[in-house]
Write an enzyme that holds these catalytic residues in place. Sequence first.
Site, PDB file in Angstrom:
ATOM      1  N   GLU A 174       9.685   1.014  10.702  1.00  0.00           N
ATOM      2  CA  GLU A 174      10.807   1.950  10.529  1.00  0.00           C
ATOM      3  C   GLU A 174      10.196   3.338  10.591  1.00  0.00           C
ATOM      4  O   GLU A 174       9.453   3.734   9.693  1.00  0.00           O
ATOM      5  CB  GLU A 174      11.514   1.649   9.200  1.00  0.00           C
ATOM      6  CG  GLU A 174      12.899   2.221   9.144  1.00  0.00           C
ATOM      7  CD  GLU A 174      12.908   3.673   8.726  1.00  0.00           C
ATOM      8  OE1 GLU A 174      12.684   4.548   9.599  1.00  0.00           O
ATOM      9  OE2 GLU A 174      13.124   3.931   7.546  1.00  0.00           O
TER      10      GLU A 174
ATOM     11  N   LYS B 218       0.865  -1.184   0.000  1.00  0.00           N
ATOM     12  CA  LYS B 218       0.000   0.000   0.000  1.00  0.00           C
ATOM     13  C   LYS B 218       0.899   1.230   0.000  1.00  0.00           C
ATOM     14  O   LYS B 218       1.498   1.593   0.997  1.00  0.00           O
ATOM     15  CB  LYS B 218      -0.924   0.042   1.228  1.00  0.00           C
ATOM     16  CG  LYS B 218      -2.111   0.942   0.907  1.00  0.00           C
ATOM     17  CD  LYS B 218      -2.553   1.914   1.979  1.00  0.00           C
ATOM     18  CE  LYS B 218      -1.690   2.997   2.434  1.00  0.00           C
ATOM     19  NZ  LYS B 218      -1.753   4.251   1.634  1.00  0.00           N
TER      20      LYS B 218
ATOM     21  N   GLU C 139      10.372  15.527  14.585  1.00  0.00           N
ATOM     22  CA  GLU C 139      10.842  15.331  13.212  1.00  0.00           C
ATOM     23  C   GLU C 139      10.116  16.324  12.295  1.00  0.00           C
ATOM     24  O   GLU C 139       8.893  16.342  12.246  1.00  0.00           O
ATOM     25  CB  GLU C 139      10.531  13.891  12.780  1.00  0.00           C
ATOM     26  CG  GLU C 139      11.117  13.534  11.437  1.00  0.00           C
ATOM     27  CD  GLU C 139      10.876  12.077  11.043  1.00  0.00           C
ATOM     28  OE1 GLU C 139       9.773  11.554  11.298  1.00  0.00           O
ATOM     29  OE2 GLU C 139      11.790  11.463  10.459  1.00  0.00           O
TER      30      GLU C 139
ATOM     31  N   CYS D   2      14.253   9.709   6.206  1.00  0.00           N
ATOM     32  CA  CYS D   2      14.129   9.294   7.609  1.00  0.00           C
ATOM     33  C   CYS D   2      15.467   9.372   8.327  1.00  0.00           C
ATOM     34  O   CYS D   2      15.517   9.650   9.518  1.00  0.00           O
ATOM     35  CB  CYS D   2      13.523   7.900   7.703  1.00  0.00           C
ATOM     36  SG  CYS D   2      14.314   6.734   6.623  1.00  0.00           S
TER      37      CYS D   2
HETATM   38  P1  NAP Z   1       2.183   8.356   7.748  1.00  0.00           P
HETATM   39  O1  NAP Z   1       0.849   8.921   8.039  1.00  0.00           O
HETATM   40  O2  NAP Z   1       2.856   7.559   8.790  1.00  0.00           O
HETATM   41  O3  NAP Z   1       2.035   7.513   6.391  1.00  0.00           O
HETATM   42  C1  NAP Z   1       2.884   6.469   5.995  1.00  0.00           C
HETATM   43  C2  NAP Z   1       2.062   5.386   5.302  1.00  0.00           C
HETATM   44  O4  NAP Z   1       1.106   4.838   6.214  1.00  0.00           O
HETATM   45  C3  NAP Z   1       1.233   5.897   4.123  1.00  0.00           C
HETATM   46  O5  NAP Z   1       1.146   4.884   3.145  1.00  0.00           O
HETATM   47  C4  NAP Z   1      -0.114   6.128   4.767  1.00  0.00           C
HETATM   48  O6  NAP Z   1      -1.178   6.136   3.854  1.00  0.00           O
HETATM   49  C5  NAP Z   1      -0.202   4.929   5.682  1.00  0.00           C
HETATM   50  N1  NAP Z   1      -1.163   5.082   6.777  1.00  0.00           N
HETATM   51  C6  NAP Z   1      -1.619   6.223   7.351  1.00  0.00           C
HETATM   52  N2  NAP Z   1      -2.482   5.921   8.342  1.00  0.00           N
HETATM   53  C7  NAP Z   1      -2.581   4.570   8.399  1.00  0.00           C
HETATM   54  C8  NAP Z   1      -3.294   3.659   9.211  1.00  0.00           C
HETATM   55  N3  NAP Z   1      -4.092   4.057  10.200  1.00  0.00           N
HETATM   56  N4  NAP Z   1      -3.150   2.328   8.991  1.00  0.00           N
HETATM   57  C9  NAP Z   1      -2.334   1.889   8.017  1.00  0.00           C
HETATM   58  N5  NAP Z   1      -1.630   2.705   7.200  1.00  0.00           N
HETATM   59  C10 NAP Z   1      -1.742   4.035   7.397  1.00  0.00           C
HETATM   60  O7  NAP Z   1       3.172   9.499   7.313  1.00  0.00           O
HETATM   61  P2  NAP Z   1       2.745  10.902   6.655  1.00  0.00           P
HETATM   62  O8  NAP Z   1       1.476  11.442   7.188  1.00  0.00           O
HETATM   63  O9  NAP Z   1       2.783  10.721   5.246  1.00  0.00           O
HETATM   64  O10 NAP Z   1       3.917  11.815   7.219  1.00  0.00           O
HETATM   65  C11 NAP Z   1       3.859  12.318   8.544  1.00  0.00           C
HETATM   66  C12 NAP Z   1       5.233  12.365   9.142  1.00  0.00           C
HETATM   67  O11 NAP Z   1       5.770  11.040   9.229  1.00  0.00           O
HETATM   68  C13 NAP Z   1       6.284  13.105   8.330  1.00  0.00           C
HETATM   69  O12 NAP Z   1       6.207  14.488   8.493  1.00  0.00           O
HETATM   70  C14 NAP Z   1       7.533  12.499   8.873  1.00  0.00           C
HETATM   71  O13 NAP Z   1       7.869  13.103  10.083  1.00  0.00           O
HETATM   72  C15 NAP Z   1       7.169  11.061   9.118  1.00  0.00           C
HETATM   73  N6  NAP Z   1       7.581  10.204   8.008  1.00  0.00           N
HETATM   74  C16 NAP Z   1       8.609   9.341   8.215  1.00  0.00           C
HETATM   75  C17 NAP Z   1       9.051   8.548   7.160  1.00  0.00           C
HETATM   76  C18 NAP Z   1      10.179   7.596   7.308  1.00  0.00           C
HETATM   77  O14 NAP Z   1      10.866   7.336   6.336  1.00  0.00           O
HETATM   78  N7  NAP Z   1      10.363   6.983   8.453  1.00  0.00           N
HETATM   79  C19 NAP Z   1       8.453   8.638   5.916  1.00  0.00           C
HETATM   80  C20 NAP Z   1       7.366   9.513   5.740  1.00  0.00           C
HETATM   81  C21 NAP Z   1       6.960  10.268   6.799  1.00  0.00           C
HETATM   82  P3  NAP Z   1      -1.762   7.547   3.333  1.00  0.00           P
HETATM   83  O15 NAP Z   1      -0.673   8.192   2.576  1.00  0.00           O
HETATM   84  O16 NAP Z   1      -2.874   7.130   2.474  1.00  0.00           O
HETATM   85  O17 NAP Z   1      -2.154   8.314   4.564  1.00  0.00           O
END
Ligand code: NAP
Length: 497
Positions: A271, A196, A401, A305
């Site tokens: 991660e 996904k 972050e 990250c």
């Molecule tokens: P996120 O909400 O954690 O999203 C990551 C993935 O999880 C996306 O595919 C998202 O889908 C999915 N997701 C969201 N809610 C979910 C749920 N309840 N159950 C299962 N899957 C779910 O990250 P983001 O909102 O895109 O970013 C927020 C913050 O996360 C960033 O500002 C950053 O600090 C951090 N981040 C960290 C990494 C890393 O490499 N560790 C990468 C990205 C972001 P949708 O896109 O459809 O919501």
Amino acid sequence: MTDTMIARLPEVDAFLSRASGSFIDGEHLSGSGRHADIIDPSNALSLTRLGLADEAIVDRAVASAKRCFDNGIWRGMKPAQRERILLKFADLVEAHGEELAQLESLNQGKSIHIARMVDVGFSVDFMRYTAGWTTKLEGQTTSVSIGMPEGAEFHAYTLRQPVGVVAGIVPWNFPFMITLWKVIPALAAGCSIVIKPATETPLSALRLAELALEAGVPAGTFNVVVGAGSIAGQYLAEHPDVRKVTFTGSTAVGKQIGHAAVDHMARFSLELGGKNPMLVLEDADLDKAVHGALMAGLLNQGQVCAAASRFYVHRSLHDAFCERLHGAIQGMSVGPGLDPAAQLNPLVSRRHQQSVLAHIERAQAEGAKVLRGAAVPEEGFYVSPVVLSGVTQQMTVAREEVFGPVLSVIPFDKIEEGLAMVNDSDLGLAASLWTNDLSQAMRLIPRIEAGTVWVNTHVTLDASLPFGGVKQSGIGREFGREAVEACTELKSVCIAY
Ligand code: NAP
Ligand code: MG
């Protein structure tokens, strides 16, 4: 934007017209329900429109993956044959490298150079390295001391078997590369997988699923569901037929996924990003440290990250360090990812741009001095990079972050004081140490609370080196033997004779 923009390959446009939504059982689904525009972050225009998966579509994807696992075609192949198919998959990714790099740059916003070198280049190496584990998974024979029944002899050993259907949930910062970090270890272990991708960036995962099919991965072994995290993602993590969930993203969502996985005893790895420090000691080579900081902090606009975002610099170097960083960010050229002259590109989305800008405003309100970089266009999701000086450990920007081009510099006097600030964080993904004092480095490495410690380098990953976090940065490791073994179950066998 300059007049050097590279021309889009016809294959990219052909793919954009072909993609329609999720990819299940070797076919693109059009879907009749909700749709979403997939946006080019450099101009906020739609690249294509895709159907979004609801629970019924996720059920189909998992059923397809489970059928493929149960029929044994993939996992029952000789390991060498599976390895050959994965190597062919890597060859296809390499052969389509420019097309894939363009697609990733268009959808994510990133520099075409990074897309070519890191997303595609590193991934091809990763694929070949990990494919090699297909033929090298092994158990052990053990020396048992079982005393009954009297006179019985025993032979005991362990057996590694694929865990079953894997769900991979992928973020938007390196959608192509992180998809492969989930897919290749799972396929190498003999599992089938449902990916996904993030709502913003589903394109490269869909193209990868097509290429896997072309390489000979049986239809249904690698499926992609395009849908919202809160609906399709959550439902996938909760699905009783999913035996392992592997997630990269935010800590908050990671915890929800871990809970969902435990509820049906699926294995999981998380991660979850970092607030990664760089510790620059008094003796460090300033040129190298400044160059390293720019790479580590601004690669992919800081949407990494493992990016460095807290810079603890010995007071004797602090002012020169800030000045040099500030000079560099003022002189950067700005433009879309497909402009090879642009050093600075847009962030992934309007939502994320607003979140990064709010972090900068808050840092200023809490007392940080903001040193601004090159001006950025109004159109598109750009954020001008900033160096923050006068940051203290208590400020939000030193703790949360930001995931953007925001470099916080904090001086220290004694090494112990610097080390204490490095470890004063809920997160612990990676850290780097900048010094030529070998004894000092050897003493500090074990005391730094992070899954990876780099010395005189930062964000240098390799397929052979396990990668993952401690503390709130997650559970489990990607890369290396660990990543493939994490897609297996260990069975113990004991034979009496
Ligand atoms: P996120 O909400 O954690 O999203 C990551 C993935 O999880 C996306 O595919 C998202 O889908 C999915 N997701 C969201 N809610 C979910 C749920 N309840 N159950 C299962 N899957 C779910 O990250 P983001 O909102 O895109 O970013 C927020 C913050 O996360 C960033 O500002 C950053 O600090 C951090 N981040 C960290 C990494 C890393 O490499 N560790 C990468 C990205 C972001 P949708 O896109 O459809 O919501
Ligand atoms: Mg989210």
